[in-house]
Design an enzyme around this catalytic site. Structure first.
Site, PDB file in Angstrom:
ATOM      1  CE1 TYR A   1      -9.642   1.454   0.647  1.00 40.19           C
ATOM      2  CE2 TYR A   1     -10.578   2.514  -1.283  1.00 40.19           C
ATOM      3  CZ  TYR A   1      -9.481   2.192  -0.500  1.00 40.19           C
ATOM      4  OH  TYR A   1      -8.221   2.592  -0.870  1.00 40.19           O
TER       5      TYR A   1
ATOM      6  NE  ARG B   1      -8.609  -3.464   1.463  1.00 43.66           N
ATOM      7  CZ  ARG B   1      -7.646  -2.552   1.537  1.00 43.66           C
ATOM      8  NH1 ARG B   1      -7.690  -1.471   0.752  1.00 43.66           N
ATOM      9  NH2 ARG B   1      -6.637  -2.695   2.371  1.00 43.66           N
TER      10      ARG B   1
ATOM     11  CG  ASN C   1      -1.224  -4.518   7.913  1.00 45.59           C
ATOM     12  OD1 ASN C   1      -0.629  -4.296   6.865  1.00 45.59           O
ATOM     13  ND2 ASN C   1      -0.952  -5.571   8.666  1.00 45.59           N
TER      14      ASN C   1
ATOM     15  CG  ASP D   1      -5.801  -5.675   8.874  1.00 49.38           C
ATOM     16  OD1 ASP D   1      -5.478  -5.293  10.024  1.00 49.38           O
ATOM     17  OD2 ASP D   1      -5.075  -6.408   8.171  1.00 49.38           O
TER      18      ASP D   1
ATOM     19  CG  HIS E   1      -0.520   3.658   5.185  1.00 51.77           C
ATOM     20  ND1 HIS E   1       0.013   2.602   4.452  1.00 51.77           N
ATOM     21  CD2 HIS E   1       0.440   4.625   5.179  1.00 51.77           C
ATOM     22  CE1 HIS E   1       1.229   2.924   4.033  1.00 51.77           C
ATOM     23  NE2 HIS E   1       1.513   4.135   4.467  1.00 51.77           N
TER      24      HIS E   1
ATOM     25  CB  CYS F   1     -16.421  14.727   4.987  1.00 53.46           C
ATOM     26  SG  CYS F   1     -17.285  15.594   3.637  1.00 53.46           S
TER      27      CYS F   1
ATOM     28  CB  CYS G   1     -17.634  19.347   5.119  1.00 55.95           C
ATOM     29  SG  CYS G   1     -18.260  18.140   6.325  1.00 55.95           S
TER      30      CYS G   1
ATOM     31  CB  CYS H   1     -17.117   2.190   9.655  1.00 54.13           C
ATOM     32  SG  CYS H   1     -16.002   3.202   8.688  1.00 54.13           S
TER      33      CYS H   1
END
EC number: 2.3.1.286
Length: 263
Positions: free
Chosen positions: A71, A74, A101, A103, A118, A126, A130, A137
């Site tokens: 990942y 990607r 997708n 992406d 998705h 997490c 939690c 990101c």
């Protein structure tokens, strides 16, 4: 082509239902079959791992470096990829998007109304989880290109300090936090109910994972206003739509020209 152009030109709104095939013209792999996956990622052929096996959340518990190797690679690939010009055609139609997708290419191309069924590789959660928190990101993941294993430090959860994972629905995934995607899907459903003359353009969605095809056929069931763009599996059932056996960029470029001729 002319019939498809007429459908789009005469519609009040366009819903695009897209699978991995839309990104091929941008240089992205579509992971078609095990051989296609191994061509994109040779280290996994040496390990004998298929896409369904590597895209399994169990690896985040059993072998986090292996999981984040896939990942993380990607994530870097999708960040560096430039969407092809076909995405600009979709933007000119003010299209709404439903996609399997993960992406983020639609958003990168300037489209804003995107339902990612998705999830998204550009968001994390997490592993446990939690909490049901989802965050963008902001990290990079270093990956050894020979072994396809991630190097320390691996991404962590800001709440508990444990391992983080992409906010992506994987195979056999009971730990996925779905509320971000569900909010997008709810908004799309509400929008669809307000549309009287809707045309659905399905792009690069195969039958192996039929999520996108089902959505496209459902959304166009009442009118039959479906344009299916797919070079390998273009057939439309019961004649309920138009089939274009072409790649995404070629088809969208041709549609733009054909629509120009109808106006």
């Amino acid at each position: 082509m002319e019939r498809a152009a007429e459908l789009i030109a005469g519609a009040d709104a366009v819903l695009v239902c897209a699978g991995a095939g839309i990104g091929v013209d941008s240089g992205l792999p579509d992971f078609r079959g095990t051989e296609g996956f191994w061509r994109a990622y040779p280290p996994y052929e040496r390990l004998g791992l298929k896409f369904e096996e590597i895209a399994d959340p169990v690896h985040f518990a059993d072998d986090p470096a292996l999981a984040w190797g896939f990942y993380g690679h990607r994530l870097a690939l999708y960040r560096s990829t430039v969407p092809h010009e076909g995405f600009e055609v979709l933007r000119s139609w003010d299209a709404r998007i439903f996609t399997s997708n993960v992406d983020g290419q639609f958003q990168k191309a300037g489209l804003t109304d995107v339902a990612e069924v998705h999830g998204s590789i550009h968001h994390a959660q997490c592993v446990e989880p939690c909490t049901d928190d989802i965050w963008e990101c902001s990290f990079d993941v270093a990956v050894d290109p020979e072994s396809m294993r991630a190097l320390d430090p691996l991404p962590t959860c800001p709440n508990c300090g444990g391992l983080a994972r992409p906010n992506i629905l994987m195979f056999g995934d009971w730990g996925w936090v779905p509320h971000r995607s569900q909010a997008q899907l709810d908004e799309l459903t509400a929008w669809r109910r307000t549309q009287q003359r809707l045309v659905v353009v399905e792009i690069g969605a195969g039958t192996a994972v039929p999520t996108v095809r089902r959505q496209a056929e459902l959304a166009s069931a009442a009118s039959g206003a479906l344009v299916r763009i797919n070079p390998r599996e273009p057939e439309v059932r019961h004649g309920r739509g138009v089939s274009l056996p072409m790649n995404a960029l070629e088809a969208l470029t041709a549609l733009r020209a054909a629509i120009g001729r109808t106006s």
